[in-house]
Design a protein around this motif. Structure first.
Motif, PDB file in Angstrom:
ATOM      1  N   ILE A 108       0.841  -1.205   0.000  1.00 30.95           N
ATOM      2  CA  ILE A 108       0.000   0.000   0.000  1.00 30.95           C
ATOM      3  C   ILE A 108       0.877   1.258   0.000  1.00 30.95           C
ATOM      4  CG2 ILE A 108      -1.639   1.338   1.376  1.00 30.95           C
ATOM      5  CD1 ILE A 108      -2.853  -1.318   2.282  1.00 30.95           C
ATOM      6  N   ALA A 109       1.957   1.217   0.793  1.00 32.04           N
ATOM      7  CA  ALA A 109       2.876   2.353   0.815  1.00 32.04           C
ATOM      8  C   ALA A 109       3.511   2.582  -0.551  1.00 32.04           C
ATOM      9  CB  ALA A 109       3.956   2.122   1.866  1.00 32.04           C
ATOM     10  N   ARG A 110       3.721   1.504  -1.302  1.00 29.83           N
ATOM     11  CA  ARG A 110       4.342   1.630  -2.627  1.00 29.83           C
ATOM     12  C   ARG A 110       3.382   2.217  -3.645  1.00 29.83           C
ATOM     13  NH1 ARG A 110       6.098   3.410  -6.007  1.00 29.83           N
ATOM     14  NH2 ARG A 110       7.286   2.668  -7.781  1.00 29.83           N
ATOM     15  N   ILE A 111       2.112   1.817  -3.599  1.00 32.21           N
ATOM     16  CA  ILE A 111       1.171   2.248  -4.640  1.00 32.21           C
ATOM     17  C   ILE A 111       0.453   3.546  -4.279  1.00 32.21           C
ATOM     18  CG2 ILE A 111       0.821  -0.128  -5.403  1.00 32.21           C
ATOM     19  CD1 ILE A 111      -1.803  -0.187  -3.909  1.00 32.21           C
ATOM     20  N   SER A 116       0.367  12.219  -1.450  1.00 33.62           N
ATOM     21  CA  SER A 116      -0.258  11.967  -0.151  1.00 33.62           C
ATOM     22  C   SER A 116       0.733  12.173   0.987  1.00 33.62           C
ATOM     23  CB  SER A 116      -0.803  10.532  -0.105  1.00 33.62           C
ATOM     24  OG  SER A 116      -1.718  10.305  -1.151  1.00 33.62           O
ATOM     25  N   TYR A 117       2.022  11.902   0.719  1.00 30.89           N
ATOM     26  CA  TYR A 117       3.055  12.106   1.733  1.00 30.89           C
ATOM     27  C   TYR A 117       3.640  13.518   1.677  1.00 30.89           C
ATOM     28  CZ  TYR A 117       3.045   6.983   1.272  1.00 30.89           C
ATOM     29  OH  TYR A 117       2.685   5.677   1.193  1.00 30.89           O
ATOM     30  N   LEU A 118       3.547  14.139   0.519  1.00 28.33           N
ATOM     31  CA  LEU A 118       4.305  15.367   0.295  1.00 28.33           C
ATOM     32  C   LEU A 118       3.868  16.517   1.207  1.00 28.33           C
ATOM     33  CD1 LEU A 118       6.442  16.853  -1.296  1.00 28.33           C
ATOM     34  CD2 LEU A 118       4.733  17.341  -3.056  1.00 28.33           C
ATOM     35  N   VAL A 143      10.372   6.957   0.899  1.00 25.74           N
ATOM     36  CA  VAL A 143       8.995   6.512   0.706  1.00 25.74           C
ATOM     37  C   VAL A 143       8.879   5.714  -0.591  1.00 25.74           C
ATOM     38  CG1 VAL A 143       6.629   7.316   0.348  1.00 25.74           C
ATOM     39  CG2 VAL A 143       8.073   8.438   2.027  1.00 25.74           C
ATOM     40  N   ILE A 144       9.723   6.033  -1.568  1.00 29.68           N
ATOM     41  CA  ILE A 144       9.713   5.325  -2.848  1.00 29.68           C
ATOM     42  C   ILE A 144      10.614   4.099  -2.808  1.00 29.68           C
ATOM     43  CG2 ILE A 144      10.151   5.557  -5.323  1.00 29.68           C
ATOM     44  CD1 ILE A 144       9.882   8.569  -4.986  1.00 29.68           C
ATOM     45  N   THR A 145      11.825   4.274  -2.300  1.00 28.35           N
ATOM     46  CA  THR A 145      12.844   3.235  -2.450  1.00 28.35           C
ATOM     47  C   THR A 145      12.690   2.089  -1.455  1.00 28.35           C
ATOM     48  OG1 THR A 145      14.338   4.533  -1.043  1.00 28.35           O
ATOM     49  CG2 THR A 145      14.504   4.853  -3.419  1.00 28.35           C
ATOM     50  N   VAL A 146      12.330   2.390  -0.201  1.00 28.89           N
ATOM     51  CA  VAL A 146      12.236   1.319   0.800  1.00 28.89           C
ATOM     52  C   VAL A 146      11.184   0.278   0.424  1.00 28.89           C
ATOM     53  CG1 VAL A 146      11.646   0.788   3.197  1.00 28.89           C
ATOM     54  CG2 VAL A 146      13.187   2.683   2.689  1.00 28.89           C
ATOM     55  N   PRO A 147       9.948   0.651   0.032  1.00 30.03           N
ATOM     56  CA  PRO A 147       8.989  -0.382  -0.364  1.00 30.03           C
ATOM     57  C   PRO A 147       9.460  -1.223  -1.552  1.00 30.03           C
ATOM     58  CG  PRO A 147       7.852   1.679   0.050  1.00 30.03           C
ATOM     59  CD  PRO A 147       9.312   1.991   0.074  1.00 30.03           C
ATOM     60  N   ILE A 148      10.180  -0.597  -2.497  1.00 24.81           N
ATOM     61  CA  ILE A 148      10.693  -1.362  -3.636  1.00 24.81           C
ATOM     62  C   ILE A 148      11.663  -2.434  -3.158  1.00 24.81           C
ATOM     63  CG2 ILE A 148      12.130  -1.239  -5.713  1.00 24.81           C
ATOM     64  CD1 ILE A 148      11.003   1.529  -6.222  1.00 24.81           C
ATOM     65  N   VAL A 149      12.606  -2.044  -2.297  1.00 29.05           N
ATOM     66  CA  VAL A 149      13.606  -2.991  -1.808  1.00 29.05           C
ATOM     67  C   VAL A 149      12.941  -4.100  -0.997  1.00 29.05           C
ATOM     68  CG1 VAL A 149      15.612  -3.263  -0.317  1.00 29.05           C
ATOM     69  CG2 VAL A 149      15.445  -1.276  -1.814  1.00 29.05           C
ATOM     70  N   ILE A 207       8.375  15.529  -8.540  1.00 32.12           N
ATOM     71  CA  ILE A 207       7.501  16.356  -7.726  1.00 32.12           C
ATOM     72  C   ILE A 207       8.110  16.668  -6.368  1.00 32.12           C
ATOM     73  CG2 ILE A 207       6.233  14.367  -6.815  1.00 32.12           C
ATOM     74  CD1 ILE A 207       4.833  17.872  -7.674  1.00 32.12           C
ATOM     75  N   PHE A 208       8.816  15.703  -5.750  1.00 30.55           N
ATOM     76  CA  PHE A 208       9.391  15.937  -4.421  1.00 30.55           C
ATOM     77  C   PHE A 208      10.455  17.033  -4.475  1.00 30.55           C
ATOM     78  CE2 PHE A 208       8.412  11.281  -3.158  1.00 30.55           C
ATOM     79  CZ  PHE A 208       7.096  11.625  -2.956  1.00 30.55           C
ATOM     80  N   ALA A 209      11.346  16.937  -5.466  1.00 31.93           N
ATOM     81  CA  ALA A 209      12.398  17.944  -5.589  1.00 31.93           C
ATOM     82  C   ALA A 209      11.824  19.299  -5.973  1.00 31.93           C
ATOM     83  CB  ALA A 209      13.423  17.492  -6.623  1.00 31.93           C
TER      84      ALA A 209
END
Length: 272
Positions: A108-111, A116-118, A143-149, A207-209
Motif C-alpha cells: 500500500i505504501a508503494r502504490i 499523499s506524503y508530500l 517513501v519510494i525506495t524502501v517499499p521497492i527494496v 515532484i518531491f524535488a
C-alpha cells in the motif's frame, strides 16, 4: 514451419510493445538536434539537416546543470543506500515470519501517490527548518525506495530453503549471522535488482524535488521544468534537457539488463 511462425509472431509482438517508447525517444533526440524553426515546421522534419548542438548549450546556460547533477547523484545514491540498509533486513524478517499484513502495508505504501506524503512531510520539514537542502529530499525518497527494496527482497528470501539458516542456528550462529553469512550471499541477484530499481525511481522523481528543493538543492528533473518559459515552449532545449536527464538511467538499464532479467526470473517478482 510452426516454430518459425511462432518466432516471427513473438518478434512482431515485441516490436509492437517497444515501438512507442523507441519512437518517443527518437523524436526527443530529433527535437534536441534541430533549430526551433525546424521543430515547429509543418510537415514535421524528423531528420535534422544539419544537426545543431545549441540546444544542449542552452541547457547548461539556463541551469546550474552540473550542480543539479551532483544533487541528483547525492539524493539517488543516499536514498538507495539507506533503502538497502533498512529494506533488505525488513524483507528478510517479513519473509521468514510470513507477516502477510506487513507485506500488504508495504505494498500500500508503494502504490499510494507520492502527493499523499508530500504535504504533511513538507509542513514537518518546514517546521524543523530542513527545507531548501537535499536532506528532506533524501528522506522523502525513502517513501519510494524502501517499499521497492522490501517487496523485491521478500520474494527472494521466500524462495530460499529455511533449512539452510536453521542449520547455521544449530551450529551456534545468531540470527544476524545466519542472515548475513547464509541468506545474503544467496540473494545477491535480488539486491542488485532492488538497487537498480530504487536508483531509477529516485533519479526520475520530479515532484518531491520541485516542492522541497531550494535554489541550490534542485535535482536534474527540475532542470527539465526550468526549460519551460511563459513566452513559449522551446522544444529543442526542453528535449535536450530531457535527453540528458534520461541518458544515465538508460545507460544503467542497458548495462545491467542481464542482472535485472536474471534477478527477476530468479524470484524477485514473487510476493508475500
Amino acid at each position: 514451419m510452426r516454430r518459425l511462425l511462432g518466432r516471427i509472431a513473438f518478434g512482431f509482438s515485441i516490436l509492437v510493445l517497444i515501438a512507442p517508447a523507441a519512437m518517443v525517444f527518437l523524436w526527443m533526440l530529433s527535437l534536441s538536434l534541430k533549430t526551433e524553426l525546424d521543430n515547429t515546421a509543418y510537415p514535421p522534419i524528423f531528420i535534422p539537416s544539419p544537426p545543431v548542438l545549441s540546444n544542449f548549450v542552452a541547457v547548461f546556460e539556463r541551469n546550474d546543470f552540473l550542480g543539479q547533477a551532483w544533487n541528483s547523484i547525492v539524493v539517488s545514491f543516499s536514498a538507495t543506500g539507506l533503502a538497502v540498509l533498512f529494506g533488505v533486513p525488513a524483507g528478510y524478517g517479513i519473509a521468514r515470519m510470513q507477516a502477510t499484513r506487513a507485506a500488504v502495508v508495504i505494498l500500500i505504501a508503494r502504490i499510494t501517490p507520492g502527493l499523499s506524503y508530500l504535504i504533511p512531510l513538507f509542513l514537518l520539514f518546514q517546521w524543523i527548518g530542513l527545507t531548501g537542502s537535499v536532506v528532506p529530499i533524501i528522506i522523502i525518497h525513502l517513501v519510494i525506495t524502501v517499499p521497492i527494496v522490501v517487496w523485491v527482497m521478500m520474494g527472494f528470501f521466500e524462495g530460499l530453503p529455511a533449512e539452510l539458516e536453521e542449520a547455521a542456528l544449530v551450529d551456534g550462529a545468531t540470527i544476524w549471522q545466519a542472515f548475513y553469512h547464509v541468506a545474503m550471499p544467496l540473494c545477491r541477484p535480488g539486491v542488485t535488482v532492488a538497487v537498480i530499481l530504487s536508483f531509477i525511481f529516485s533519479w526520475n522523481n520530479f515532484i518531491f524535488a520541485m516542492v522541497l528543493a531550494g535554489r541550490n538543492s534542485r535535482t536534474l528533473p527540475v532542470a527539465v521544468n526550468n526549460m519551460l518559459t511563459f513566452e513559449q515552449i522551446s522544444w529543442g532545449p526542453l528535449a535536450a534537457a530531457a535527453l540528458l536527464v534520461t541518458l544515465p538511467v538508460l545507460l544503467l538499464t542497458l548495462l545491467a539488463q542481464k542482472q535485472i532479467i536474471e534477478g527477476l526470473t530468479t524470484g524477485g517478482v514473487k510476493g508475500g
